[in-house]
Design a protein around this motif. Structure first.
Motif, PDB file in Angstrom:
ATOM      1  N   LYS A 101       0.828  -0.961  -0.085  1.00 33.64           N
ATOM      2  CA  LYS A 101       0.098   0.072   0.239  1.00 33.64           C
ATOM      3  C   LYS A 101       0.897   1.287   0.034  1.00 33.64           C
ATOM      4  CE  LYS A 101      -1.716   1.508   3.715  1.00 33.64           C
ATOM      5  NZ  LYS A 101      -2.510   1.640   4.958  1.00 33.64           N
ATOM      6  N   TRP A 102       1.999   1.393   0.783  1.00 31.92           N
ATOM      7  CA  TRP A 102       2.902   2.256   0.874  1.00 31.92           C
ATOM      8  C   TRP A 102       3.596   2.531  -0.608  1.00 31.92           C
ATOM      9  CZ3 TRP A 102       5.871   0.680   5.885  1.00 31.92           C
ATOM     10  CH2 TRP A 102       5.024   0.769   6.899  1.00 31.92           C
ATOM     11  N   SER A 134       1.064   4.078  -2.906  1.00 34.73           N
ATOM     12  CA  SER A 134       0.788   5.660  -2.650  1.00 34.73           C
ATOM     13  C   SER A 134       1.993   6.606  -2.828  1.00 34.73           C
ATOM     14  CB  SER A 134       0.535   5.962  -1.075  1.00 34.73           C
ATOM     15  OG  SER A 134      -0.907   4.981  -0.627  1.00 34.73           O
ATOM     16  N   LYS A 142       2.039   7.171  -6.525  1.00 34.18           N
ATOM     17  CA  LYS A 142       0.827   7.733  -7.077  1.00 34.18           C
ATOM     18  C   LYS A 142       1.003   9.418  -6.564  1.00 34.18           C
ATOM     19  CE  LYS A 142      -2.935   5.934  -7.429  1.00 34.18           C
ATOM     20  NZ  LYS A 142      -4.378   5.336  -7.049  1.00 34.18           N
ATOM     21  N   TYR A 143       1.384   9.484  -5.446  1.00 32.37           N
ATOM     22  CA  TYR A 143       1.336  10.865  -4.881  1.00 32.37           C
ATOM     23  C   TYR A 143       2.648  11.489  -4.050  1.00 32.37           C
ATOM     24  CZ  TYR A 143      -3.621   9.648  -4.465  1.00 32.37           C
ATOM     25  OH  TYR A 143      -4.809   9.205  -4.918  1.00 32.37           O
ATOM     26  N   GLY A 157       1.845  11.106  -0.063  1.00 33.21           N
ATOM     27  CA  GLY A 157       0.926   9.940   0.099  1.00 33.21           C
ATOM     28  C   GLY A 157       1.325   9.069   1.188  1.00 33.21           C
TER      29      GLY A 157
END
Length: 417
Positions: free
Chosen positions: A103-104, A107, A110-111, A115
């Motif tokens: 998940k990290w 993120s 993406k961000y 994120g």
């Protein structure tokens, strides 16, 4: 002989009788009792046995409780630089959660770093930035490297000790979180962190302090009032949880805040803390009965009321361990639907018992226990005694202090006026 006469007479608290009465009081107003405690869990962070069990379950899946944005960035960069899998990173960095690593990574791609700043907060669990345990660890760590080594050492030998203990510690100290946020702000100053981090820490401390004093402390007293009335009236309504806000008095908030400061200072003695914990345990109930009582008098009265009873109070708490275990294996459901209101109802029964003894023995400060309608059994007893002494003239009601808090009568079922 004179010393023996002045010594308060303590009786044995009948745990079976207290629990039987508490069960009956909760059962006859079950939905309202559950609702009040449920509100207290989310707003005041009360009932750690419930929140810590749900949080500890969730903690197995949410590593955000353990790592901040800087840690995540370092982990993800190591993962991308060395072409590691989520499982390899999880093992290498003692995360024990490959899904969190994945998940990290998503993120971060993406961000970017932003994120990694968003953190999941569990059922009243706290993220790393607001964790009491992390604040304490930071304060006692000479460097970030020393802290990481200590955490790794403990996790290697005790199966995720630091991540598990942090949840329990945070919930056990939830009522004193503002003190740990102040500790975080001071630590940031001493460690020469960025000015913005320090400012945010102090702002957060001020917010937590205000929230604790004017919301949490007031609600804790209101909750005690609810359960005291629930002992006497058949259907006390949830609305009684806001009685202090309608009374528009800040005395209880001030008293609870001063009490928490005293408890914090006693915590530094380690040995003295558990003794003072029980010595101050009646303060919220005293404030619930008499909101206008002065802080010093409330604390002194609580100390006087609990003299000779601290060991018995500890044994009552000890006898509730079974319910805590049941709440644990049910992920907090037993706590939500039974043990939370049951525990507070028992505390209310204890207060009423100690109150009766305080009034009977006329201990110092007993005049402040001025709500004559709070315990109708005691009122009837005193009226009967006064009638016998005065040859059939029951003027005990006139001789008792006037009630300072408006109490709904039974015809209104203990509801709002």
């Amino acid at each position: 002989m004179k010393k023996n006469e002045e010594k308060p007479i303590s009786i044995k608290l009948d745990r079976k009788k207290l629990k039987k009465s508490a069960k009956g009081n909760v059962r006859r107003n079950y939905i309202a009792c559950i609702a009040v405690c449920f509100i207290m869990v989310f707003i005041a962070g009360e009932y750690g046995s419930t929140t810590q069990n749900v949080s500890s379950y969730d903690n197995a899946h949410v590593a955000d409780l353990k790592y901040d944005a800087e840690d995540k960035e370092e982990i993800i960069e190591d993962m991308m630089k060395n072409d590691l899998t989520a499982e390899q990173v999880s093992d290498k960095w003692q995360i024990n959660n490959p899904d969190a690593v994945t998940k990290w990574l998503e993120s971060y791609k993406k961000y970017g770093v932003d994120g990694l700043n968003s953190k999941e907060v569990t059922f009243f669990g706290s993220s790393n930035d607001t964790s009491n345990f992390e604040a304490l660890a930071d304060a006692f760590s000479f460097s970030r490297n020393a802290k990481e080594k200590a955490q790794t050492y403990l996790n290697d030998r005790l199966n995720g000790f630091t991540s598990s203990v942090s949840v329990y510690f945070d919930n056990a100290t939830s009522s004193n979180s503002y003190q740990f946020s102040l500790l975080t702000a001071i630590t940031n100053v001493l460690s020469k962190k960025a000015t913005w981090d320090t400012i945010v820490s102090f702002v957060y401390f001020l917010f937590q302090l205000a929230f604790t004093i004017f919301i949490v402390n007031v609600l804790l007293v209101c909750e005690r009032r609810f359960f005291l009335e629930n002992h006497t009236y058949k259907k006390t309504k949830i609305g009684r949880l806001g009685f202090l806000f309608r009374e528009r008095t800040l005395h209880p908030a001030k008293t609870m805040f001063i009490t928490s400061i005293y408890q914090t200072l006693w915590a530094f003695t380690i040995i003295g803390y558990p003794i003072k914990y029980y010595a101050y345990s009646m303060v919220p109930f005293i404030c619930a009965e008499n909101p206008n009582i002065k802080s010093k008098k409330a604390i002194k009265l609580s100390i006087n009321m609990t003299k000779g009873y601290k060991w018995q109070l500890f044994k009552v708490d000890l006898s509730m361990i079974g319910w805590a275990l049941l709440s644990g294996i049910s992920f907090g459901l037993v706590g939500v639907f039974w043990s939370n209101p049951y525990t507070t109802a028992i505390d209310a029964e204890i207060y009423l018992q100690l109150r009766r003894e305080a009034i009977r023995n006329k201990i110092e400060g007993y005049e402040e226990l001025d709500d004559k309608l709070l315990d109708l059994d005691l009122l009837e007893e005193l009226m009967a005694a006064e009638t016998a002494e005065n040859g059939g003239n029951p003027d005990i009601v006139r001789s008792l202090p006037v009630c300072t808090v408006t109490v709904p009568d039974e015809q209104e079922n203990g509801g709002d006026e």
